[in-house]
Design an enzyme around this catalytic site. Structure first.
Site, short mmCIF file in Angstrom:
data_model
loop_
_atom_site.label_atom_id
_atom_site.label_comp_id
_atom_site.label_asym_id
_atom_site.label_seq_id
_atom_site.Cartn_x
_atom_site.Cartn_y
_atom_site.Cartn_z
N SER A 176 -9.88 -0.14 7.37
CA SER A 176 -9.21 0.20 5.91
C SER A 176 -8.58 -1.13 5.38
CB SER A 176 -8.34 1.27 5.88
OG SER A 176 -8.80 2.22 5.97
N SER A 229 -9.57 2.20 3.11
CA SER A 229 -8.67 3.07 2.17
C SER A 229 -7.60 2.13 1.31
CB SER A 229 -7.88 4.06 2.98
OG SER A 229 -7.03 3.31 3.96
N LYS A 258 0.96 -1.06 -0.04
CA LYS A 258 -0.06 -0.03 0.06
C LYS A 258 0.82 1.19 -0.10
CE LYS A 258 -3.83 2.15 2.54
NZ LYS A 258 -4.54 1.99 4.00
#
Lengths: 494, 482, 99
Positions: A177, A153, A78
């Site tokens: 997330s 997210s 990420k």
């Protein structure tokens, strides 16, 4: 070799050791695939050269027989983790092209375990969002239906794993997330106990909530990755001081009184009635209950528990997280790194224009909320009150865990929605209701595929454990995945 | 409490916020060096620069020094204190917030004592808390811009906050000097004011006696005791002028300009009063266990106040002398060594306060750099005490010692012919000659004029070329004329 | 208690965010909607409850870990300033700061 991308972490590691194919071959295949699937918007950066070099090095180690556990296994990170080689943007224009002089601890540990980094994955700006529509670099599409959001997210991570672009990816979870995008994309993800994974090198959103975790296609793969990425780090004062954990072994540990048919014999799973109340859509409710029924068949007993302050978790979280974020994001001022406005009259104007240009609307909104709740005269009414309620929420969990070993429920009230459908940002906040309580308490939580709901979109079962009970979570999820195939289903065309 | 002269009918009220840089090797939240004077930003590591992803980890050495200070001023060392974020934007503040302590500081209460015009004064401390220093803005022109050097960012500071107990600029200076001496004595701060290791902010207000406190203005970053006094004196007059003109004082942060001797309000940091303090989520509560406090206590040097009491009690020194002997640890060690060697505490104190201090001040050096050792000074004092050399003679010998002419006191006394005449035979002869040659003075003395007696003694000293012991000479004269 | 446009511009200034008029209007509406959601939180009696600043202190005492006072970082100025907007002989440059 066309099916290489279908292999998970454990299978890939085994196949590489057996020299069935080389890490270089695998990486080449995945790079080609990532290129074909650019339209998903999952990757923000790929360094083919570095990936192939790392794969080559892994192959040499494998040949020499002295390779670490995950040697040659390709993953991606990420883009909230800073990386030395690849740009680190946090999905923000503020950090376009930012070159970190160091690797995040999680990134370094996974590299030390032998994994090969393909690149960086898209995410909501500074991890603020639940649809990945807040990235300055465009949205991510859900592989199950590219007109829908992947969740957020960690949307790029979830989409990449679901689309078989990588066997696994790292994610971060502040209010859901990791769990919510895992649920929306039909993969397995775990947010460990606060303090299990180092936050050093994770671009901070809300320091008292942020936790890193793996996102993969099975509980077993998550266990392997979590063992490699977790552990005490002296660079993070909130890192838990405990010996390295073998989560894979904990996952495989056999329960007393368990049998092959009933591996979860005696496991008490609490169902918070507040998680099954109005607001939970029928399709998600049905999928979750079918998974729970499966767990029952495996020997678990389902009991009714209560988390009375579940609804309060929304205001509490949306006070605390923005407050911490407003302070954490003050370092983005155009002085030491990152974006600086091209035109300004003086220092104050430079600050204001730089931050106005560098931050997107959601980030600005949360900075405003956070600044307000901390400002003079409001601190006690908002921030302090929220932190007190946070303790009450944590205490509610401890009360529940006196009656059960795990807590289960839905991850989100609905399946993934259409891109652009969620107009009102504040309505999106309300959809985080089932993931926020565990985040506020700092408890470990998982999303485990539980079949599909409306429009054939995946539904995740949320499992919540007590502090440092990741082993028990993974054990239950693994048992479920041994008797069901939800987690192996791939979106059509992937 | 002492009373202070009002200034133009106003009472002056002063409180201090003093920033002492703690003498650690590394910074308070990072492993970067705190060494002064390195090239710009070569000692600013990713944590100090607030690079994305970095986190603070607190330095045990900084906490240990805070404990030492707390014990030294008789304060409460908090078993649990909290690091908080003070949020404001400034280019020398890399994170956009300063890690400090707000609601619960590590040191609570305490007091600092000192002498003012020979009278003991004590100023209460509100608190002392740990925090990180900011970087430096270099205002000399860089293509019309300001240059930022973050080497200093993250240097540990102990901010020592006093109650508004001070009532004059002179008292303020004595307080600042006492505090400075204490942190240096404790070894927690190098005390180098030129390098900014010890910086004072003075909160100054004025009021008519009996009235509530007036609005205060804070004079920032006073880095010399002289400027401190000048700045406060100017500020007091400025505030009184305004009030006398019927104008109000607005709370403000002001800077002192040593060139003009004036203070002026800062233009920046105007809106900085909403700092949005909250506990730093990166740093759990600072817990200081009792056994740690005890270990620190055990390792503490004897405190100046206690040592001064001991010098009064055991050596019979006056309070003032004792305070002077404990002005610094080196000074006290010098005194104790010399006193031990000659057994003349008062004489040692006199020499240190007189001849020695005079030269130290003239050369602007500390006693540790004095060319005369405690043993040598003791030897000289011994010779004064046993009458071998007169006080004037001793001063000449001391000059020679200081000037490096030699280190052997007796040899120098001989070489300079300063030995006093203690052979009574020779002295008696001179006395007889003087009596014979000064019949007039003898008459006057017998007539009761003491002046005449002094004249006779003077004649004896002259005839002996100053080597006679005046006391001895006077004694002989009285006997012979009596 | 609803926020006013003045509140919004005050907060935006504190946060060093330049907001266009339309942004400010939108922000005002959204913040007021948000604090509507928050109100039910204010009603709860939290008397005698300790705030939970760091999650694990819900079940155990959490004390700050301290590092030894050692210099572990060298001069990495070049790498550390690689992404700096404006640098001149090692100094970060900013518009004139007026004290």
């Amino acid at each position: 070799m066309s099916a290489l991308h279908r292999l998970g972490v454990a299978e890939t590691a085994r196949a590489l050791r057996a020299r069935q194919f080389s890490s270089v071959e695998l990486v080449q295949a995945l790079l080609a695939r990532a290129d074909e699937q650019r339209a998903l918007g999952a990757f923000l950066a790929i360094d083919a050269e570095a990936a192939l070099a790392a794969a080559g090095a892994a192959d040499t180690q494998l040949a020499a027989g002295d390779a670490p556990a995950l040697a040659g296994v390709p993953i991606a990170h990420k883009d909230i983790f800073v990386t030395k080689g690849l740009p680190s943007t946090a999905g923000s224009k503020m950090l376009a092209g930012y070159a970190s002089p160091f690797d995040a601890t999680v990134v370094a540990r996974l590299a030390a375990a032998g994994t090969v980094t393909l690149g960086k994955l898209n995410c909501d700006e500074f991890a603020m969002g639940s649809a990945n529509e807040n990235s300055a670099y465009g949205p991510v599409h859900n592989p199950w239906d590219t007109t829908r959001v992947p969740g957020g997210s960690s949307g790029g991570s979830a989409a990449a794993v679901a689309a078989r672009l990588v066997a696994a990816a790292t994610g971060t979870d502040t209010g859901g997330s990791i769990r919510q995008p895992s649920s929306f994309c039909g993969i397995t993800g775990i947010k460990p106990t606060y303090g299990v994974c180092s936050r050093y090198g994770m671009i901070a959103f809300a320091s008292s909530l942020d936790q890193a975790g793996p996102m993969a296609r099975s509980a077993e793969d998550c266990a392997l990755l979590l063992s490699a990425m977790s552990g005490f780090d002296e660079r993070d004062a909130t890192s838990a001081e405990r010996p390295p954990q073998d989560f894979h072994a904990q996952m495989l540990a056999v329960r007393d009184g368990a049998s092959a048919a009933r591996p979860l014999e005696g496991l008490r799973i609490g169902l918070p009635r507040e998680f099954f109340a109005a607001g939970l859509s029928a399709d998600v409710d049905a999928a979750v209950r079918s998974a729970l029924a499966e767990l029952e068949k495996l020997g678990a007993t389902l009991i009714d528990v209560s988390l009375p302050r579940t609804e309060l978790a929304i205001p509490v979280y949306y006070i605390i997280a923005p407050a911490e974020a407003s302070s954490n994001l003050s370092r983005f001022d155009g002085v030491k790194f990152g974006h600086r406005a091209a035109q300004y009259t003086d220092l104050l104007d430079m600050y204001k224009k730089t931050r106005a240009e560098g931050f997107g609307p959601e980030v600005k909104r949360r900075i405003m909320i956070g600044t307000y709740v901390l400002s003079h005269g409001y601190y006690d009414a908002y921030y302090l009150q929220a932190q007190k309620l946070r303790r009450m929420i944590a205490d509610d969990f401890q009360a529940a865990f006196r009656e059960c070993d795990l807590i289960a429920g839905p991850v989100a009230p609905t399946v993934a929605w259409q891109l652009g459908e969620q107009g009102d940002p504040l309505q999106a906040y309300l959809a985080d209701i089932f993931t926020l309580p565990a985040s506020l308490a700092g408890l470990p939580g998982m999303s485990v595929p539980a079949g599909t709901g409306a429009h054939g979109m995946p539904v995740g079962l949320q499992l919540i454990g007590n502090y440092f009970d990741e082993g028990r979570l993974l054990h239950a999820a693994h048992a479920l995945q041994q008797s069901t195939d939800f987690h192996t289903r791939a979106p059509a065309g992937f | 409490m002492a009373t202070f002269p009002l200034i133009r009918g106003y009472e002056v009220v002063i409180g201090f916020e003093t920033h002492a840089q703690l003498s650690t090797e590394s910074k308070i939240f990072s492993g970067a060096s705190t060494r002064f004077g390195a090239a710009p930003n070569t000692q600013a590591c990713p944590v100090d620069l607030a690079l994305p992803g970095t986190l603070p980890v607190a330095n045990r050495g900084a906490v240990e020094r805070a404990i030492r200070f707390g014990l030294a001023v008789g304060a409460k060392v908090a078993p649990q204190s909290i690091f908080a974020r003070k949020n404001y934007f400034y280019p020398d503040l890399p994170k956009g917030y300063q890690i400090s302590q707000y609601e619960i500081p590590v040191v609570q209460g305490g007091s600092v004592s000192f002498l003012l015009d020979g009278e003991k004064r004590s100023v209460r401390l509100t608190r002392a808390h740990l925090e990180e220093d900011a970087g430096k803005s270099l205002h000399e022109d860089y293509h019309g811009q300001t240059g930022i050097d973050l080497n200093r960012a993250g240097t540990p500071l102990l901010e020592i906050v006093s109650e508004p107990d001070l009532r004059s600029s002179a008292e303020a200076v004595e307080y600042a000097k006492a505090l400075h001496a204490l942190v240096v004595w404790l070894g927690i701060c190098d005390g180098n004011m030129q390098e900014g290791s010890f910086r004072c902010d003075a909160n100054v207000s004025v009021r008519h006696p009996g009235e509530p406190f007036g609005t205060r203005r804070e004079i920032k970053n006073l880095n010399s005791f002289r400027f401190l006094q000048q700045a406060i004196d100017f500020e007091v007059q400025w505030q009184i002028d305004r009030l006398e003109d019927g104008l109000a004082i607005e709370q403000a942060t002001v800077l002192f300009n040593p060139d003009t001797g004036e203070t002026r309000a800062m233009r920046s940091k105007e809106d900085a009063h909403d700092y949005r303090y909250f506990p730093d989520p990166d740093l759990p509560p600072l817990v200081i266990a009792p056994d740690w406090v005890e270990r620190v206590r055990a390792a503490m040097p004897e405190l100046p106040a206690l040592m001064a009491e001991r010098f009064q009690r055991d050596d019979g020194l006056p309070a003032y002398d004792a305070a002077m002997m404990t002005q610094s640890l080196d000074f006290a060690r010098f005194y104790e060594a010399a006193r031990a060697a000659c057994g003349q505490p008062k004489l040692v104190a006199n020499w240190l306060m007189g001849e020695v201090s005079k030269r130290l001040n003239a050369q602007q050096i500390g006693i540790e750099a004095a060319p005369v050792t405690p043993a040598t000074l003791a030897a000289l004092i011994t010779r004064v005490a046993d009458g071998t050399v007169s006080h004037n003679g001793a001063r000449q010998v001391f000059d020679a010692l200081w000037g490096g002419e030699g280190t052997d006191v007796d040899a120098l006394i001989e070489a300079k012919g300063l030995k006093q005449m203690n052979d009574s035979g020779a002295l008696e002869k001179i006395v007889d000659e003087v009596i014979a040659a000064n019949a007039k003075s003898v008459e006057e003395f017998r007539a009761g004029k003491d002046k005449a007696f002094n004249a006779l003694v003077g004649q004896v000293m002259k005839a002996s070329k100053g080597k006679a012991n005046p006391a001895q000479a006077g004694e002989l004269l009285r006997r012979k004329l009596g | 208690m609803a926020l006013t446009p003045q509140d919004v511009s005050r907060i935006a200034h504190l946060a060093r965010l330049e907001l266009q008029p339309d942004e400010e209007a939108r922000m005002l509406a959204q913040l007021n909607e948000f604090f509507g959601i928050v109100e039910k939180m204010s009603a709860v009696d939290t008397g005698g409850v300790e705030p939970l600043y760091t999650p694990l202190s819900a079940v155990q005492d959490v004390a700050l870990r301290l590092r030894e006072d050692r210099v572990t970082e060298g001069n990495e100025r070049e790498a550390n300033q690689k992404s700096a907007p404006a640098v001149d002989d090692g100094l970060f440059l900013v518009p004139k700061v007026i004290e």
